[in-house]
Design a protein around this motif. Structure first.
Motif, PDB file in Angstrom:
ATOM      1  N   MET A  36       6.568  -8.275 -11.479  1.00 23.16           N
ATOM      2  CA  MET A  36       5.716  -9.393 -11.028  1.00 23.16           C
ATOM      3  C   MET A  36       4.238  -9.009 -10.992  1.00 23.16           C
ATOM      4  O   MET A  36       3.366  -9.857 -10.824  1.00 23.16           O
ATOM      5  N   CYS A  37       3.940  -7.705 -11.095  1.00 18.60           N
ATOM      6  CA  CYS A  37       2.550  -7.255 -10.954  1.00 18.60           C
ATOM      7  C   CYS A  37       1.682  -7.755 -12.101  1.00 18.60           C
ATOM      8  O   CYS A  37       2.049  -7.638 -13.267  1.00 18.60           O
ATOM      9  N   MET A  38       0.514  -8.319 -11.771  1.00 15.28           N
ATOM     10  CA  MET A  38      -0.402  -8.806 -12.817  1.00 15.28           C
ATOM     11  C   MET A  38      -1.638  -7.906 -12.930  1.00 15.28           C
ATOM     12  O   MET A  38      -2.620  -8.293 -13.540  1.00 15.28           O
ATOM     13  N   GLN A  39      -1.573  -6.718 -12.325  1.00 12.37           N
ATOM     14  CA  GLN A  39      -2.646  -5.718 -12.465  1.00 12.37           C
ATOM     15  C   GLN A  39      -4.007  -6.235 -11.971  1.00 12.37           C
ATOM     16  O   GLN A  39      -5.047  -5.926 -12.551  1.00 12.37           O
ATOM     17  N   CYS A  40      -3.986  -7.009 -10.886  1.00 10.22           N
ATOM     18  CA  CYS A  40      -5.261  -7.548 -10.388  1.00 10.22           C
ATOM     19  C   CYS A  40      -6.075  -6.493  -9.635  1.00 10.22           C
ATOM     20  O   CYS A  40      -7.286  -6.608  -9.510  1.00 10.22           O
ATOM     21  N   GLY A  41      -5.411  -5.485  -9.075  1.00 10.69           N
ATOM     22  CA  GLY A  41      -6.134  -4.414  -8.379  1.00 10.69           C
ATOM     23  C   GLY A  41      -6.370  -4.649  -6.900  1.00 10.69           C
ATOM     24  O   GLY A  41      -7.004  -3.825  -6.240  1.00 10.69           O
ATOM     25  N   VAL A  42      -5.853  -5.757  -6.349  1.00  9.03           N
ATOM     26  CA  VAL A  42      -6.056  -6.018  -4.918  1.00  9.03           C
ATOM     27  C   VAL A  42      -5.435  -4.901  -4.065  1.00  9.03           C
ATOM     28  O   VAL A  42      -6.007  -4.458  -3.079  1.00  9.03           O
ATOM     29  N   CYS A  43      -4.261  -4.435  -4.484  1.00  2.00           N
ATOM     30  CA  CYS A  43      -3.608  -3.369  -3.703  1.00  2.00           C
ATOM     31  C   CYS A  43      -4.453  -2.098  -3.713  1.00  2.00           C
ATOM     32  O   CYS A  43      -4.589  -1.419  -2.692  1.00  2.00           O
ATOM     33  N   ALA A  44      -5.037  -1.784  -4.866  1.00  2.00           N
ATOM     34  CA  ALA A  44      -5.860  -0.575  -4.975  1.00  2.00           C
ATOM     35  C   ALA A  44      -7.071  -0.680  -4.055  1.00  2.00           C
ATOM     36  O   ALA A  44      -7.434   0.278  -3.359  1.00  2.00           O
ATOM     37  N   ALA A  45      -7.681  -1.869  -4.021  1.00  2.00           N
ATOM     38  CA  ALA A  45      -8.867  -2.057  -3.184  1.00  2.00           C
ATOM     39  C   ALA A  45      -8.502  -2.085  -1.702  1.00  2.00           C
ATOM     40  O   ALA A  45      -9.337  -1.795  -0.846  1.00  2.00           O
ATOM     41  N   SER A  46      -7.247  -2.431  -1.391  1.00  6.66           N
ATOM     42  CA  SER A  46      -6.827  -2.536   0.004  1.00  6.66           C
ATOM     43  C   SER A  46      -6.340  -1.226   0.588  1.00  6.66           C
ATOM     44  O   SER A  46      -6.255  -1.080   1.799  1.00  6.66           O
ATOM     45  N   CYS A  47      -5.985  -0.300  -0.267  1.00  5.44           N
ATOM     46  CA  CYS A  47      -5.314   0.916   0.213  1.00  5.44           C
ATOM     47  C   CYS A  47      -6.306   1.883   0.859  1.00  5.44           C
ATOM     48  O   CYS A  47      -7.221   2.369   0.204  1.00  5.44           O
ATOM     49  N   PRO A  48      -6.130   2.177   2.149  1.00 10.39           N
ATOM     50  CA  PRO A  48      -7.077   3.077   2.819  1.00 10.39           C
ATOM     51  C   PRO A  48      -6.978   4.510   2.332  1.00 10.39           C
ATOM     52  O   PRO A  48      -7.849   5.319   2.612  1.00 10.39           O
ATOM     53  N   LEU A  49      -5.902   4.815   1.620  1.00 14.10           N
ATOM     54  CA  LEU A  49      -5.730   6.197   1.142  1.00 14.10           C
ATOM     55  C   LEU A  49      -6.086   6.371  -0.319  1.00 14.10           C
ATOM     56  O   LEU A  49      -5.878   7.447  -0.883  1.00 14.10           O
ATOM     57  N   SER A  50      -6.627   5.316  -0.935  1.00 17.15           N
ATOM     58  CA  SER A  50      -6.898   5.426  -2.377  1.00 17.15           C
ATOM     59  C   SER A  50      -7.852   6.577  -2.677  1.00 17.15           C
ATOM     60  O   SER A  50      -7.796   7.165  -3.743  1.00 17.15           O
ATOM     61  N   MET A  51      -8.688   6.933  -1.692  1.00 15.12           N
ATOM     62  CA  MET A  51      -9.663   8.001  -1.945  1.00 15.12           C
ATOM     63  C   MET A  51      -8.997   9.388  -2.039  1.00 15.12           C
ATOM     64  O   MET A  51      -9.584  10.312  -2.577  1.00 15.12           O
ATOM     65  N   VAL A  52      -7.802   9.513  -1.499  1.00 15.64           N
ATOM     66  CA  VAL A  52      -7.132  10.814  -1.615  1.00 15.64           C
ATOM     67  C   VAL A  52      -5.917  10.763  -2.554  1.00 15.64           C
ATOM     68  O   VAL A  52      -5.301  11.788  -2.817  1.00 15.64           O
ATOM     69  N   MET A  53      -5.603   9.568  -3.043  1.00 20.45           N
ATOM     70  CA  MET A  53      -4.500   9.458  -4.001  1.00 20.45           C
ATOM     71  C   MET A  53      -4.999   9.804  -5.403  1.00 20.45           C
ATOM     72  O   MET A  53      -6.165   9.576  -5.715  1.00 20.45           O
ATOM     73  N   ASP A  54      -4.110  10.334  -6.231  1.00 20.38           N
ATOM     74  CA  ASP A  54      -4.510  10.575  -7.621  1.00 20.38           C
ATOM     75  C   ASP A  54      -4.490   9.277  -8.422  1.00 20.38           C
ATOM     76  O   ASP A  54      -5.315   9.076  -9.313  1.00 20.38           O
ATOM     77  N   TYR A  55      -3.557   8.384  -8.108  1.00 23.79           N
ATOM     78  CA  TYR A  55      -3.495   7.076  -8.761  1.00 23.79           C
ATOM     79  C   TYR A  55      -3.338   6.009  -7.686  1.00 23.79           C
ATOM     80  O   TYR A  55      -2.617   6.212  -6.717  1.00 23.79           O
ATOM     81  N   SER A  56      -3.996   4.878  -7.889  1.00 19.87           N
ATOM     82  CA  SER A  56      -3.807   3.755  -6.956  1.00 19.87           C
ATOM     83  C   SER A  56      -2.431   3.135  -7.214  1.00 19.87           C
ATOM     84  O   SER A  56      -1.828   3.374  -8.274  1.00 19.87           O
ATOM     85  N   PRO A  57      -1.932   2.292  -6.286  1.00 15.48           N
ATOM     86  CA  PRO A  57      -0.657   1.610  -6.560  1.00 15.48           C
ATOM     87  C   PRO A  57      -0.713   0.825  -7.882  1.00 15.48           C
ATOM     88  O   PRO A  57       0.240   0.847  -8.673  1.00 15.48           O
ATOM     89  N   ARG A  58      -1.820   0.137  -8.130  1.00 11.49           N
ATOM     90  CA  ARG A  58      -1.937  -0.623  -9.396  1.00 11.49           C
ATOM     91  C   ARG A  58      -1.760   0.295 -10.601  1.00 11.49           C
ATOM     92  O   ARG A  58      -1.024  -0.014 -11.539  1.00 11.49           O
TER      93      ARG A  58
END
Ligand code: SF4
Ligand code: SF4
Length: 203
Positions: A36-58
């Motif tokens: 169902m994912c349309m690769q909009c990136g909202v999850c990546a922008a919402s994730c407080p840990l994206s700065m320490v993750m190697d890849y965002s959920p998107r």
């Protein structure tokens, strides 16, 4: 099926496994929801840990579609998800991102992948902060994690991410003042310590 990377380190050449997305859809809990994912990136922008993750959920979902088995199953991101639910509540396609991330982490462990040492380090800092505050301070946790590797790496990483921190604060995605502990922190600590003792084989 590709060899599990027992230490979670990257393989040499990037592997492409076209059957991987099918494997995820069929074998990973909630894996089929990735369709169902349309690769909009909202999850990546919402994730407080994206700065320490190697890849965002998107990006993880894009890598699954691209068949990048090793990159996904050895990623820090799937092990670092803290179940804050920011992604799940904001996803416009109602993808249960947090459930997929945990499904992937469980699947990776079953396949023989183990968290990298730095992921374990982050987990320890995360646990200490939960015991201290009963919640996560989104500025303090990355800072402690970066400096747990030493003063020079800590300063280097903090400087690299300073711009992102300022933007997050300007957009009210990160508070300037330190977080206070939750109400009932003493009782929470007792519960967590008991749970920890039970997890270690205690009564
Ligand atoms: S917010 Fe939802 S639709 Fe958008 S990239 Fe993330 S999972 Fe996909
Ligand atoms: S639930 Fe996990 S992936 Fe989703 S925003 Fe929170 S930490 Fe990031």
């Amino acid at each position: 099926m590709a060899d599990p990377k027992k230490k979670g380190k990257a393989e040499g050449p990037v592997s492409y496994d076209p059957s991987f997305s099918k494997e995820v859809f069929e074998k990973v809990d909630y894996g089929e929801k990735i369709k169902m994912c349309m690769q909009c990136g909202v999850c990546a922008a919402s994730c407080p840990l994206s700065m320490v993750m190697d890849y965002s959920p998107r990006k993880i979902f894009a890598l699954i579609r691209a068949g990048k088995r090793s990159e996904v199953l050895s990623s820090k991101a799937i092990m670092l998800c803290t179940s804050c639910y920011s992604c799940k509540v904001r996803c416009p396609r109602k993808v249960p991102v947090v459930d997929v991330m945990h499904g992937l982490a469980n699947y990776a462990l079953k396949q023989g992948y183990v968290p990298r040492e730095e992921t374990a380090l982050f987990g320890r800092e995360f646990w200490k902060q939960i015991l201290r505050l009963g919640r996560i301070d989104e500025k303090d946790l990355p800072r402690r994690y970066f400096f747990s590797k030493g003063i020079i790496p800590g300063i280097k990483k903090s400087m690299e991410l300073a711009d992102m921190g300022i933007v997050l604060m300007l957009h009210k995605r990160m508070k300037l003042l330190p977080e206070r502990s939750v109400k009932g922190i003493k009782e929470l600590r007792k519960m967590l310590e008991k749970a920890s003792a039970m997890g270690n084989g205690g009564a």
